[in-house]
Every structure is written in structure tokens, then in C-alpha cells.
Design an enzyme around this catalytic site. Structure first.
Site, PDB file in Angstrom:
ATOM      1  N   LYS A  13      13.304   6.651   4.352  1.00  0.00           N
ATOM      2  CA  LYS A  13      14.638   6.050   3.744  1.00  0.00           C
ATOM      3  C   LYS A  13      14.543   5.136   2.682  1.00  0.00           C
ATOM      4  O   LYS A  13      16.161   5.400   2.480  1.00  0.00           O
ATOM      5  CB  LYS A  13      14.575   5.054   5.175  1.00  0.00           C
ATOM      6  CG  LYS A  13      14.026   5.457   6.729  1.00  0.00           C
ATOM      7  CD  LYS A  13      14.004   4.004   7.114  1.00  0.00           C
ATOM      8  CE  LYS A  13      12.525   3.492   7.095  1.00  0.00           C
ATOM      9  NZ  LYS A  13      11.920   4.550   7.996  1.00  0.00           N
ATOM     10  N   ARG A  88      15.881  -1.621  14.286  1.00  0.00           N
ATOM     11  CA  ARG A  88      14.355  -1.190  14.980  1.00  0.00           C
ATOM     12  C   ARG A  88      14.347  -0.461  16.015  1.00  0.00           C
ATOM     13  O   ARG A  88      13.522  -0.206  16.252  1.00  0.00           O
ATOM     14  CB  ARG A  88      13.760  -1.524  13.693  1.00  0.00           C
ATOM     15  CG  ARG A  88      13.168  -0.233  13.008  1.00  0.00           C
ATOM     16  CD  ARG A  88      12.132  -1.202  12.084  1.00  0.00           C
ATOM     17  NE  ARG A  88      11.166  -0.408  11.487  1.00  0.00           N
ATOM     18  CZ  ARG A  88      10.763  -0.444   9.948  1.00  0.00           C
ATOM     19  NH1 ARG A  88      11.504  -1.055   9.262  1.00  0.00           N
ATOM     20  NH2 ARG A  88      10.170   0.585  10.049  1.00  0.00           N
ATOM     21  N   ARG A 171       2.193   2.019  13.750  1.00  0.00           N
ATOM     22  CA  ARG A 171       3.577   2.443  13.562  1.00  0.00           C
ATOM     23  C   ARG A 171       4.315   3.191  13.763  1.00  0.00           C
ATOM     24  O   ARG A 171       5.949   3.317  14.302  1.00  0.00           O
ATOM     25  CB  ARG A 171       3.921   1.911  11.883  1.00  0.00           C
ATOM     26  CG  ARG A 171       3.627   1.105  10.944  1.00  0.00           C
ATOM     27  CD  ARG A 171       3.134   1.421  10.319  1.00  0.00           C
ATOM     28  NE  ARG A 171       4.262   1.568   9.130  1.00  0.00           N
ATOM     29  CZ  ARG A 171       4.141   2.368   8.086  1.00  0.00           C
ATOM     30  NH1 ARG A 171       2.477   2.533   6.742  1.00  0.00           N
ATOM     31  NH2 ARG A 171       4.887   2.452   7.221  1.00  0.00           N
TER      32      ARG A 171
HETATM   33  P1  ADP Z   1      10.187   5.023   3.256  1.00  0.00           P
HETATM   34  O1  ADP Z   1      11.473   3.963   3.361  1.00  0.00           O
HETATM   35  O2  ADP Z   1      11.272   5.570   5.337  1.00  0.00           O
HETATM   36  O3  ADP Z   1       9.343   4.103   4.766  1.00  0.00           O
HETATM   37  P2  ADP Z   1       9.946   6.283   1.269  1.00  0.00           P
HETATM   38  O4  ADP Z   1      11.256   6.333   1.084  1.00  0.00           O
HETATM   39  O5  ADP Z   1       9.441   5.628   1.250  1.00  0.00           O
HETATM   40  O6  ADP Z   1       9.874   6.056   3.479  1.00  0.00           O
HETATM   41  O7  ADP Z   1       9.408   7.542   1.676  1.00  0.00           O
HETATM   42  C1  ADP Z   1       7.869   7.539   1.735  1.00  0.00           C
HETATM   43  C2  ADP Z   1       6.997   8.203   0.727  1.00  0.00           C
HETATM   44  O8  ADP Z   1       7.718   9.683   0.635  1.00  0.00           O
HETATM   45  C3  ADP Z   1       6.982   8.429  -0.375  1.00  0.00           C
HETATM   46  O9  ADP Z   1       6.189   7.471  -1.280  1.00  0.00           O
HETATM   47  C4  ADP Z   1       7.680   9.139  -1.081  1.00  0.00           C
HETATM   48  O10 ADP Z   1       7.758   8.946  -2.609  1.00  0.00           O
HETATM   49  C5  ADP Z   1       8.160  10.320  -0.949  1.00  0.00           C
HETATM   50  N1  ADP Z   1       9.152  10.805  -0.123  1.00  0.00           N
HETATM   51  C6  ADP Z   1      10.627  10.476   0.460  1.00  0.00           C
HETATM   52  N2  ADP Z   1      10.986  11.482   0.230  1.00  0.00           N
HETATM   53  C7  ADP Z   1      10.640  13.372   0.316  1.00  0.00           C
HETATM   54  C8  ADP Z   1      10.543  14.078   0.334  1.00  0.00           C
HETATM   55  N3  ADP Z   1      12.008  14.759   0.783  1.00  0.00           N
HETATM   56  N4  ADP Z   1       9.331  15.226   0.136  1.00  0.00           N
HETATM   57  C9  ADP Z   1       8.426  15.093  -0.192  1.00  0.00           C
HETATM   58  N5  ADP Z   1       8.023  13.245  -0.712  1.00  0.00           N
HETATM   59  C10 ADP Z   1       9.302  12.180  -0.117  1.00  0.00           C
HETATM   60  P1  AMP Z   2       8.965  -0.415   5.777  1.00  0.00           P
HETATM   61  O1  AMP Z   2       9.047  -0.855   4.856  1.00  0.00           O
HETATM   62  O2  AMP Z   2      10.294  -0.391   6.509  1.00  0.00           O
HETATM   63  O3  AMP Z   2       8.018   0.536   6.618  1.00  0.00           O
HETATM   64  O4  AMP Z   2       8.527  -2.236   6.827  1.00  0.00           O
HETATM   65  C1  AMP Z   2       7.799  -2.342   7.147  1.00  0.00           C
HETATM   66  C2  AMP Z   2       6.798  -3.150   8.074  1.00  0.00           C
HETATM   67  O5  AMP Z   2       7.926  -4.432   8.392  1.00  0.00           O
HETATM   68  C3  AMP Z   2       6.821  -2.504   9.799  1.00  0.00           C
HETATM   69  O6  AMP Z   2       6.349  -2.089  10.227  1.00  0.00           O
HETATM   70  C4  AMP Z   2       6.819  -3.954  10.366  1.00  0.00           C
HETATM   71  O7  AMP Z   2       6.360  -5.079  10.869  1.00  0.00           O
HETATM   72  C5  AMP Z   2       7.995  -4.305   9.333  1.00  0.00           C
HETATM   73  N1  AMP Z   2       9.670  -4.709   9.711  1.00  0.00           N
HETATM   74  C6  AMP Z   2      10.101  -4.516   8.741  1.00  0.00           C
HETATM   75  N2  AMP Z   2      12.021  -4.274   9.423  1.00  0.00           N
HETATM   76  C7  AMP Z   2      11.945  -4.540  10.414  1.00  0.00           C
HETATM   77  C8  AMP Z   2      12.524  -4.658  11.901  1.00  0.00           C
HETATM   78  N3  AMP Z   2      13.871  -4.508  11.899  1.00  0.00           N
HETATM   79  N4  AMP Z   2      12.265  -4.958  12.887  1.00  0.00           N
HETATM   80  C9  AMP Z   2      11.008  -4.965  12.927  1.00  0.00           C
HETATM   81  N5  AMP Z   2      10.031  -5.509  12.354  1.00  0.00           N
HETATM   82  C10 AMP Z   2      10.193  -4.445  11.190  1.00  0.00           C
END
Ligand code: ADP
Ligand code: AMP
Length: 213
Positions: A13, A88, A171
């Protein structure tokens, strides 16, 4: 452009939201980042959210809805935004619909990155973040230019506290039980665009671009 980007934790994301925000010149509204900042500052919100975040649970809906209400009313959101990490739960999505009605604005699309759970463990185990500017890296797929140093601000990059195996498991459970039902919610409103998130970062970016065009 008003978009929601959805995916399991670690589904990409933040990585894709950041691309979209650069392209459309709109802010990335990332609830996880807002909460992590509050925890770092030990504000009242941060102290309240910390225990949920560390264990991988969702922060209560009421708290999250208040955060979003005040954030989306800021002037930089007037021309659009990408919601990354919100909603969420179904109650959060319903509250968002109410807010949009009050403000007389409409959502353009929901982008859903479909990524299998076994890939999530690899992504989150190898994720590193910059504690100063929030930039995200992956040790294999998207490493910084200089090992362990943020390309953007030069700080040392670290592993997030909730990217441990036990917190990831919780999570994913929260995602399955509370977030996944949103797919039907947005599908029934004709807003859902499903993208195969198990491709390279650039391929996912192109697929999103195509879906939005
Ligand atoms: P989210 O915001 O959904 O938690 P992130 O954007 O932080 O996910 O991505 C999670 C991890 O995977 C990060 O280390 C990111 O650099 C990596 N990542 C994101 N998209 C891809 C992809 N298409 N292929 C491989 N690694 C990815
Ligand atoms: P993220 O960075 O999106 O992975 O979020 C990290 C943590 O923040 C999650 O595991 C939740 O504990 C909290 N969090 C973020 N966004 C939300 C949401 N919309 N509703 C509830 N908890 C959230």
C-alpha cells in the site's frame, strides 16, 4: 482524485500510494504513519494506540475515525488524497461514507492489491523503514543505495517493531476478520479495482495506472 488503497499488511500500500501521490500531486493519508508519529511523541493518542500497535491489533474505530475526520478537512486534501491504511473495518468505511456525504465529495476508486499470505511474511521480514522521514525499503526488492542508510534523508533505517513474526500473525488475523469484508462492501458499490500485487513494484504501478486510466 480520491482513492483508497487496500492490501494485507505488507501488501505494498505505502509503496504504491507514494507513487500515486507523486503522479496526481495529492497527499498520502497514511494512518499507520500518523499513529507512529503520535507514539514517538508520546502524545495522548500515541499512549493510547501503542499497546494495540505493538501487539498487531487494530486501534479502536472511534479513535481512527476522529483522526481521519480532522485530517481530511485540512486544506491540502481539497483536491484529492490517497487513503493508505484507512478504512480497515466496516464501521470505519461507513463513517467515511458519512463524512463524504457531509462534505459533498465522492470516492473515485478503491485499489485492492491482492497478495498471498506466504509472500507477506517475506515482505515484512525484509522491510526496513526510515524512522525520521518514513521512507520504506525492502532489503532485496527495493534496497537503499547505501546499505542501511535512507536515500531520502541519510538516517539509519530500522525494522519496525510490529514486523516481528508474532505481531505479523496477529495483523494478518485482524486483516482476515475485520478488513477483508471491505472488499465486498466496495465491490457492491462498483468501486473495487483488484490488482495482482504479487508482481514487481514497477509492474504493480503499471497495473494500477492502467486500471485508473
Ligand atoms: P504496506 O504499506 O501495505 O504495509 P509496504 O509498501 O510497506 O506495504 O511494502 C511492504 C514491503 O514490501 C516493503 O519492504 C516494500 O519495499 C516491499 N514491497 C512493496 N511492493 C513490493 C513488490 N511489488 N514486490 C516486492 N516487494 C515489495
Ligand atoms: P500500518 O502502518 O498501516 O501497517 O499500520 C500499523 C498499525 O497501526 C496497525 O497494525 C494498527 O495497529 C494501526 N492502524 C493503522 N491504521 C489503522 C486503522 N485504520 N484502524 C485501526 N488501526 C490502524
Amino acid at each position: 482524485m480520491r482513492l483508497i488503497i487496500m492490501a494485507p499488511p505488507g501488501g505494498g500500500k505505502g509503496t504504491q500510494a507514494s507513487e500515486l501521490c507523486d503522479r496526481y500531486e495529492i497527499p498520502q493519508v497514511e494512518t499507520g504513519k500518523i499513529l507512529r508519529k503520535a507514539v514517538k511523541e508520546q502524545s495522548e493518542l500515541g499512549r493510547r494506540a501503542e499497546k494495540y500497535m505493538n501487539s498487531g491489533e487494530l486501534v479502536p474505530d472511534q479513535v481512527m475515525v476522529e483522526i481521519i475526520r480532522s485530517r481530511l478537512r485540512k486544506p491540502d486534501c481539497e483536491n484529492g488524497f490517497v487513503l493508505d491504511g484507512f478504512p480497515r473495518t466496516i464501521p470505519q468505511a461507513e463513517a467515511l461514507e458519512e463524512l463524504f456525504e457531509e462534505e459533498d465529495i465522492e470516492l473515485d476508486a478503491v485499489i485492492y492489491l491482492n497478495v498471498p499470505e506466504q509472500i507477506i511474511y517475506q515482505r515484512l521480514g525484509r522491510r526496513r523503514v526510515c524512522p525520521e522521514c518514513g521512507s520504506t525499503y525492502h532489503l532485496d526488492a527495493n534496497p537503499p543505495e547505501v546499505e542501511s542508510i535512507c536515500d531520502n534523508c541519510g538516517s539509519d533505517i530500522v525494522q519496525r517493531d510490529d514486523d516481528r513474526k508474532d505481531a505479523i500473525k496477529k495483523r494478518l488475523q485482524e486483516y482476515r476478520n475485520k478488513t477483508k469484508p471491505l472488499l465486498e462492501f466496495y465491490k457492491s458499490r462498483g468501486l473495487l479495482n483488484e490488482i495482482d500485487g504479487d508482481q514487481s513494484i514497477d509492474e504493480v504501478t503499471s497495473a494500477i495506472k492502467e486500471a485508473l486510466d
